[in-house]
Motif scaffolding. Structure first.
Motif, PDB file in Angstrom:
ATOM      1  N   PRO A  24      47.558  77.418  35.635  1.00 45.78           N
ATOM      2  CA  PRO A  24      48.610  77.265  36.648  1.00 45.78           C
ATOM      3  C   PRO A  24      50.031  77.287  36.099  1.00 45.78           C
ATOM      4  N   PHE A  25      50.210  77.370  34.795  1.00 48.98           N
ATOM      5  CA  PHE A  25      51.544  77.263  34.206  1.00 48.98           C
ATOM      6  C   PHE A  25      52.096  78.644  33.866  1.00 48.98           C
ATOM      7  N   ALA A  26      53.435  78.787  34.053  1.00 48.64           N
ATOM      8  CA  ALA A  26      54.136  79.961  33.545  1.00 48.64           C
ATOM      9  C   ALA A  26      54.528  79.748  32.098  1.00 48.64           C
ATOM     10  N   SER A  27      54.817  78.517  31.744  1.00 44.82           N
ATOM     11  CA  SER A  27      55.106  78.157  30.354  1.00 44.82           C
ATOM     12  C   SER A  27      54.844  76.657  30.194  1.00 44.82           C
ATOM     13  N   ILE A  28      54.498  76.266  28.985  1.00 46.65           N
ATOM     14  CA  ILE A  28      54.197  74.866  28.719  1.00 46.65           C
ATOM     15  C   ILE A  28      54.498  74.559  27.260  1.00 46.65           C
ATOM     16  N   LYS A  29      54.984  73.365  27.005  1.00 41.02           N
ATOM     17  CA  LYS A  29      55.273  72.947  25.633  1.00 41.02           C
ATOM     18  C   LYS A  29      53.974  72.594  24.911  1.00 41.02           C
ATOM     19  N   LEU A  30      53.938  72.906  23.627  1.00 47.23           N
ATOM     20  CA  LEU A  30      52.747  72.638  22.846  1.00 47.23           C
ATOM     21  C   LEU A  30      52.480  71.146  22.704  1.00 47.23           C
ATOM     22  N   GLU A  31      53.546  70.351  22.706  1.00 47.67           N
ATOM     23  CA  GLU A  31      53.310  68.911  22.566  1.00 47.67           C
ATOM     24  C   GLU A  31      52.623  68.339  23.804  1.00 47.67           C
ATOM     25  N   ASN A  32      52.886  68.923  24.972  1.00 48.82           N
ATOM     26  CA  ASN A  32      52.173  68.490  26.175  1.00 48.82           C
ATOM     27  C   ASN A  32      50.694  68.881  26.103  1.00 48.82           C
ATOM     28  N   LEU A  33      50.423  70.085  25.583  1.00 49.38           N
ATOM     29  CA  LEU A  33      49.043  70.506  25.397  1.00 49.38           C
ATOM     30  C   LEU A  33      48.333  69.630  24.374  1.00 49.38           C
ATOM     31  N   SER A  34      49.042  69.282  23.306  1.00 48.50           N
ATOM     32  CA  SER A  34      48.443  68.425  22.276  1.00 48.50           C
ATOM     33  C   SER A  34      48.068  67.069  22.852  1.00 48.50           C
ATOM     34  N   ALA A  35      48.946  66.521  23.707  1.00 45.64           N
ATOM     35  CA  ALA A  35      48.653  65.223  24.317  1.00 45.64           C
ATOM     36  C   ALA A  35      47.487  65.323  25.295  1.00 45.64           C
ATOM     37  N   ALA A  36      47.377  66.467  25.996  1.00 43.47           N
ATOM     38  CA  ALA A  36      46.310  66.617  26.990  1.00 43.47           C
ATOM     39  C   ALA A  36      44.943  66.759  26.343  1.00 43.47           C
ATOM     40  N   PHE A  37      44.886  67.337  25.144  1.00 44.12           N
ATOM     41  CA  PHE A  37      43.599  67.564  24.484  1.00 44.12           C
ATOM     42  C   PHE A  37      43.361  66.640  23.292  1.00 44.12           C
ATOM     43  N   GLY A  38      44.398  65.922  22.882  1.00 44.88           N
ATOM     44  CA  GLY A  38      44.228  65.020  21.741  1.00 44.88           C
ATOM     45  C   GLY A  38      44.100  65.746  20.419  1.00 44.88           C
ATOM     46  N   TRP A  39      44.760  66.906  20.285  1.00 42.53           N
ATOM     47  CA  TRP A  39      44.700  67.692  19.065  1.00 42.53           C
ATOM     48  C   TRP A  39      46.027  67.617  18.320  1.00 42.53           C
ATOM     49  N   SER A  40      45.976  67.936  17.053  1.00 39.61           N
ATOM     50  CA  SER A  40      47.203  68.050  16.265  1.00 39.61           C
ATOM     51  C   SER A  40      47.868  69.388  16.597  1.00 39.61           C
ATOM     52  N   PRO A  41      49.193  69.492  16.433  1.00 40.15           N
ATOM     53  CA  PRO A  41      49.874  70.765  16.754  1.00 40.15           C
ATOM     54  C   PRO A  41      49.347  71.947  15.951  1.00 40.15           C
ATOM     55  N   GLN A  42      48.995  71.731  14.685  1.00 44.41           N
ATOM     56  CA  GLN A  42      48.491  72.836  13.864  1.00 44.41           C
ATOM     57  C   GLN A  42      47.140  73.340  14.395  1.00 44.41           C
ATOM     58  N   TYR A  43      46.251  72.410  14.729  1.00 40.07           N
ATOM     59  CA  TYR A  43      44.939  72.813  15.248  1.00 40.07           C
ATOM     60  C   TYR A  43      45.087  73.491  16.604  1.00 40.07           C
ATOM     61  N   LEU A  44      46.003  73.002  17.439  1.00 41.00           N
ATOM     62  CA  LEU A  44      46.229  73.601  18.752  1.00 41.00           C
ATOM     63  C   LEU A  44      46.730  75.035  18.615  1.00 41.00           C
ATOM     64  N   GLU A  45      47.643  75.278  17.675  1.00 40.05           N
ATOM     65  CA  GLU A  45      48.148  76.625  17.463  1.00 40.05           C
ATOM     66  C   GLU A  45      47.028  77.571  17.041  1.00 40.05           C
ATOM     67  N   GLN A  46      46.127  77.107  16.188  1.00 39.56           N
ATOM     68  CA  GLN A  46      45.004  77.939  15.772  1.00 39.56           C
ATOM     69  C   GLN A  46      44.124  78.325  16.963  1.00 39.56           C
ATOM     70  N   GLN A  47      43.851  77.350  17.824  1.00 41.26           N
ATOM     71  CA  GLN A  47      43.028  77.626  18.990  1.00 41.26           C
ATOM     72  C   GLN A  47      43.705  78.609  19.941  1.00 41.26           C
ATOM     73  N   ILE A  48      45.009  78.448  20.161  1.00 37.12           N
ATOM     74  CA  ILE A  48      45.733  79.323  21.082  1.00 37.12           C
ATOM     75  C   ILE A  48      45.780  80.747  20.537  1.00 37.12           C
ATOM     76  N   VAL A  49      46.052  80.879  19.245  1.00 40.49           N
ATOM     77  CA  VAL A  49      46.126  82.208  18.636  1.00 40.49           C
ATOM     78  C   VAL A  49      44.779  82.923  18.749  1.00 40.49           C
ATOM     79  N   SER A  50      43.687  82.216  18.494  1.00 43.45           N
ATOM     80  CA  SER A  50      42.364  82.840  18.584  1.00 43.45           C
ATOM     81  C   SER A  50      42.049  83.269  20.015  1.00 43.45           C
ATOM     82  N   LEU A  51      42.462  82.477  21.011  1.00 41.98           N
ATOM     83  CA  LEU A  51      42.214  82.844  22.405  1.00 41.98           C
ATOM     84  C   LEU A  51      43.082  84.017  22.838  1.00 41.98           C
ATOM     85  N   ILE A  52      44.322  84.085  22.348  1.00 40.02           N
ATOM     86  CA  ILE A  52      45.185  85.226  22.669  1.00 40.02           C
ATOM     87  C   ILE A  52      44.627  86.504  22.054  1.00 40.02           C
ATOM     88  N   GLN A  53      44.169  86.416  20.815  1.00 33.91           N
ATOM     89  CA  GLN A  53      43.586  87.593  20.163  1.00 33.91           C
ATOM     90  C   GLN A  53      42.309  88.054  20.847  1.00 33.91           C
TER      91      GLN A  53
END
Length: 512
Positions: free
Chosen positions: A379-408
């Motif tokens: 539902p989002f057009a844009s979202i901050k990574l820190e909000n995503l990190s808080a929603a999933f309980g992940w570290s920013p580095q791990y979250l970036e890895q997951q997002i990059v793999s899903l984009i690829q």
């Protein structure tokens, strides 16, 4: 000849075995787990548990030994001995007792058990030879069945399968074929040979239909009062067999990694009562709830999860056997994905100790995690990574890895701004997309209408035809003059390129 000694492997090359933890963060009640099973299944599952989780090895060994001594399989004893010695040698838990300190069962027990098995096998083989020489077909079938059950009880699954397959030659009714298929399927599940299950399920389904029809015809008598109870009884018997077949094919799809098909069949399984003696001897209701739910969360959309799990009264009975499964589904439907991941991590030991599920726990968890991230971002057009990190309980580095793999992988159509730590969805021209869909729908409709017009003209011309005998069939060949042949051509609209394949050259498959 001198041989150089191999160099010692560096720290990065040494593979350390990983074991499942049992602690406050990963609770596991062995007593409650074992209480769901009976017979050989207890020993098989406890042997696997000792191998995967040495922390519970002493307690699991005591329970397994109490059941091994009632079995006829010496391989179960030796397998238990090997995995326990490995658990002791791993050093995961200090102060583990040695095998000799736990039991006095040793090589003498194995030799005595082997001797008794040899005597029983010789007796059954003599009976088979006697029946074969007398040409008593039913007795031969029973002898092969007894030998198959014997080999299964001593753990010789290849010989058991061979003798069960021999039954087919001596089956005289559809019920015999159905019993043979169910025996083989049960054997394949117990031996975890999932590759052959599908073929025997497909063989059992026609036998089930034939058996039901024969029973229905036999019960159609002159008295109408006995018909309804008989129909209900036949339907109940059919449901029992169909539930077992659905469960077997679901386990087969789970082993192959086709989780969407596995979930579909797990959710189709009938009531707990309909599975009969399979409950406990092969699987427990809690296992079906866990398998079906994890496979559904990993492959189904939300609408299907609600309709087939939460609104499924039959599957709800299975979920009640494991309360955390309902919490998992409700958290997923409420978009509380942090809670979902916490529940999966908390019960990861329970999932990893399961003999059927262990090989798929990582894949299923990754699929559920990826789907949760995709659903949260939709539902989002844009979202901050820190909000995503808080929603999933992940570290920013791990979250970036997951997002990059899903984009690829193309599952998220977005761009990651690593400098500003923002995930932005790609802008799509909704107006252009709407026009493209409308144009495509118009072309599809136009092609369909042209085929319908051509079919209608051929149907009219069918009346002007003559019969031709060809390959034991009577074909009708239309008699067409020049004007009628020209009438068959359906012209394309002006200004449009003709579609592939001229209308007069269309195959018959294009007309229907």
């Amino acid at each position: 000849m001198e041989v150089d000694e191999p160099e010692a492997a560096g720290p990065s090359k040494v593979k350390t075995a990983t074991y499942l933890p049992v602690d406050d963060a990963h609770p596991f009640d062995l007593e409650a787990y074992v209480s769901n099973y009976t017979g050989r299944t207890i020993v098989d599952r406890l042997t696997w548990a000792i191998q995967q989780c040495p922390t519970i090895a002493p307690q699991a060994l005591q329970v397994a030994l109490s059941h091994v001594q009632h079995m006829r399989d010496p391989n179960a004893y030796t397998g238990l001995y090997v995995v326990y010695e490995q658990a002791v040698a791993s050093g995961v838990q200090e102060g583990m007792p040695q095998w000799n300190e736990v039991t006095d069962m040793g090589q003498d027990y194995v030799e005595e058990l082997t001797r008794r098995n040899t005597e029983d096998r010789t007796k059954l083989e003599v009976e088979l030879k006697t029946y074969t020489s007398n040409m008593i077909k039913e007795s031969i079938r029973m002898a092969y069945r007894d030998l198959g059950e014997f080999y299964r009880s001593i753990g010789d699954y290849q010989s058991a399968l061979k003798h069960y397959q021999k039954l087919r030659e001596y089956c005289t009714t559809s019920q015999h074929v159905l019993d043979m298929c169910l025996s083989v399927i049960e054997l394949l599940i117990e031996s975890r040979n999932f590759g052959l299950i599908a073929s025997y399920v497909y063989k059992a389904e026609p036998a089930l239909d034939a058996t039901s029809n024969s029973l229905r015809n036999a019960n159609q008598g002159p008295t109408a009062t006995s018909a309804p109870p008989n129909r209900e009884k036949i339907a109940a018997e059919r449901e029992k067999v169909q539930s077992k077949l659905d469960l077997a094919i679901a386990l087969s799809h789970l082993a192959q990694g086709t989780y969407d098909k596995a979930a579909t069949y797990f959710l189709k399984v009938g009531s707990i009562k309909s599975l009969g003696n399979w409950i406990g001897t092969l699987i427990s209701p809690a296992d079906i709830a866990i398998y079906g739910t994890l496979c559904a969360l990993a492959s189904f959309p939300r609408s299907s999860i609600k309709a087939q799990i939460l609104d499924n009264d039959n599957f709800t009975l299975y979920i009640e056997q494991e309360p955390y499964v309902r919490e998992l589904v409700e958290a997923y439907m409420s978009s509380k994905f942090k809670t979902v991941l916490e529940i999966l991590e908390k019960h990861s030991t329970r999932h990893g100790i399961d003999v059927f599920l262990a090989a798929h726990v990582v894949n299923l968890t990754n699929l559920i995690r990826s789907r949760a991230l995709v659903l949260y971002f939709q539902p989002f057009a844009s979202i901050k990574l820190e909000n995503l990190s808080a929603a999933f309980g992940w570290s920013p580095q791990y979250l970036e890895q997951q997002i990059v793999s899903l984009i690829q992988a193309g599952e998220i159509e977005a761009r990651l701004d690593k400098q500003n730590k923002i995930l932005k969805a790609k802008d799509t021209d909704q107006r252009a997309a709407l026009y493209a869909r409308a144009i495509k729908a118009g072309r599809d409709m136009q092609a369909t209408n042209r085929k319908l017009v051509l079919r209608m003209r051929l149907c009219v011309l069918y009346h002007f035809s003559y019969p031709v005998e060809c390959a034991h069939e009577c074909l009708y060949v239309p008699i067409l003059n020049d004007s009628q042949q020209a009438d068959l051509i359906v012209k394309h609209p002006k200004g449009q390129q003709p579609l592939p394949g001229h209308s007069s050259e269309m195959l018959s498959s294009d007309l229907y």
